[in-house]
Design an enzyme around this catalytic site. Sequence first.
Site, PDB file in Angstrom:
ATOM      1  N   HIS A   3      -3.674  33.238 -36.330  1.00 35.99           N
ATOM      2  CA  HIS A   3      -3.343  32.576 -35.233  1.00 35.99           C
ATOM      3  C   HIS A   3      -4.872  32.512 -35.056  1.00 35.99           C
ATOM      4  CE1 HIS A   3      -1.755  30.429 -31.718  1.00 35.99           C
ATOM      5  NE2 HIS A   3      -2.566  31.038 -31.391  1.00 35.99           N
ATOM      6  N   GLU A  30      10.089  38.716 -33.783  1.00 38.26           N
ATOM      7  CA  GLU A  30      10.918  37.318 -33.154  1.00 38.26           C
ATOM      8  C   GLU A  30      10.657  36.424 -32.336  1.00 38.26           C
ATOM      9  OE1 GLU A  30      11.881  40.283 -34.392  1.00 38.26           O
ATOM     10  OE2 GLU A  30      13.819  40.074 -35.364  1.00 38.26           O
ATOM     11  N   GLY A  31       9.452  36.991 -31.672  1.00 35.27           N
ATOM     12  CA  GLY A  31       8.871  36.171 -30.677  1.00 35.27           C
ATOM     13  C   GLY A  31       8.156  34.885 -31.542  1.00 35.27           C
ATOM     14  N   MET A  73       3.929  25.654 -40.624  1.00 34.49           N
ATOM     15  CA  MET A  73       4.047  25.466 -39.217  1.00 34.49           C
ATOM     16  C   MET A  73       5.872  25.308 -38.670  1.00 34.49           C
ATOM     17  SD  MET A  73       1.135  24.195 -38.585  1.00 34.49           S
ATOM     18  CE  MET A  73       1.189  23.854 -36.658  1.00 34.49           C
TER      19      MET A  73
HETATM   20  C1  GRF Z   1      -5.461  27.932 -38.933  1.00 32.54           C
HETATM   21  O1  GRF Z   1      -6.348  27.217 -38.139  1.00 32.54           O
HETATM   22  C2  GRF Z   1      -4.835  29.338 -38.804  1.00 32.54           C
HETATM   23  O2  GRF Z   1      -5.543  29.585 -37.570  1.00 32.54           O
HETATM   24  C3  GRF Z   1      -3.215  28.055 -38.094  1.00 32.54           C
HETATM   25  O3  GRF Z   1      -3.057  27.214 -39.013  1.00 32.54           O
HETATM   26  C4  GRF Z   1      -4.425  26.255 -39.293  1.00 32.54           C
HETATM   27  C5  GRF Z   1      -4.554  26.808 -40.752  1.00 32.54           C
HETATM   28  O4  GRF Z   1      -5.470  26.026 -41.461  1.00 32.54           O
HETATM   29  N1  GRF Z   1      -2.348  28.989 -38.314  1.00 32.54           N
HETATM   30  P1  GRF Z   1      -5.498  25.908 -43.150  1.00 32.54           P
HETATM   31  O5  GRF Z   1      -4.395  25.411 -43.678  1.00 32.54           O
HETATM   32  O6  GRF Z   1      -5.598  27.204 -43.075  1.00 32.54           O
HETATM   33  O7  GRF Z   1      -7.027  25.126 -43.324  1.00 32.54           O
END
Ligand code: GRF
Length: 213
Positions: free
Chosen positions: A109, A142-143, A90
């Site tokens: 994503h 980088e975006g 995150m």
């Molecule tokens: C998923 O929805 C993924 O697309 C996003 O973050 C979430 C991670 O879920 N990038 P998890 O931790 O793999 O269950």
Amino acid sequence: MLTLGVLASGSGSNFQSIIDNINSGFLDAQISVLITDNPDAYAIKRAKKHGLDVVVIKMKDFTDRPAYFSHIAGELEKRGVELVILAGFMKVVDKALIERYRNRIMNIHPALLPSFPGLHGQKQAADYGVKISGCTVHFVDEGMDTGPIIVQAAVPAYHDDTEDSLGARILKQEHRIFPYAIKLYSEGKLSVEGRKVIVDADREDSILINPPL
Ligand code: GRF
């Protein structure tokens, strides 16, 4: 055998699907480390259960983002990581890491990019009222969710979908296409030309990725 380093902040269900696909023999890879910014991430429990190394690296222990991400790059390099997997990490990755792993960092994503980048892609799609959404595996540049697209899978979206109902449908596909994208990479079947990823696979394979709606 391809050496992976996984970065995750939360539940880690995508991380789990990669572990499962290694254990089943679908993926010829090994995970050398899980790096997380969140000491409470459930992903840590999953890693420990499978005997994988975990390193917690918190942003607040560093002066700035470049210092943080260059430390992460060092941790990955010293373990011989060849491909970095962002599985629900995150934080926006800084170029201090991207430059050392150019086209060797994959992210998943929960929307069909370039629609609905950033946080809560599932909610953005449900609120917008699209009829099709899905998920995207891409290389990281980088975006914000802008890097070259490797694989996508589509799911139907309904007028009464919520973030959770649409998200659950998308997540099932995430668990299929992320390991598949890693497999293509490990077999040397991906090359990047400009912003396009050339996939050296039979066109029929796309049915595996995009099942009939
Ligand atoms: C998923 O929805 C993924 O697309 C996003 O973050 C979430 C991670 O879920 N990038 P998890 O931790 O793999 O269950």
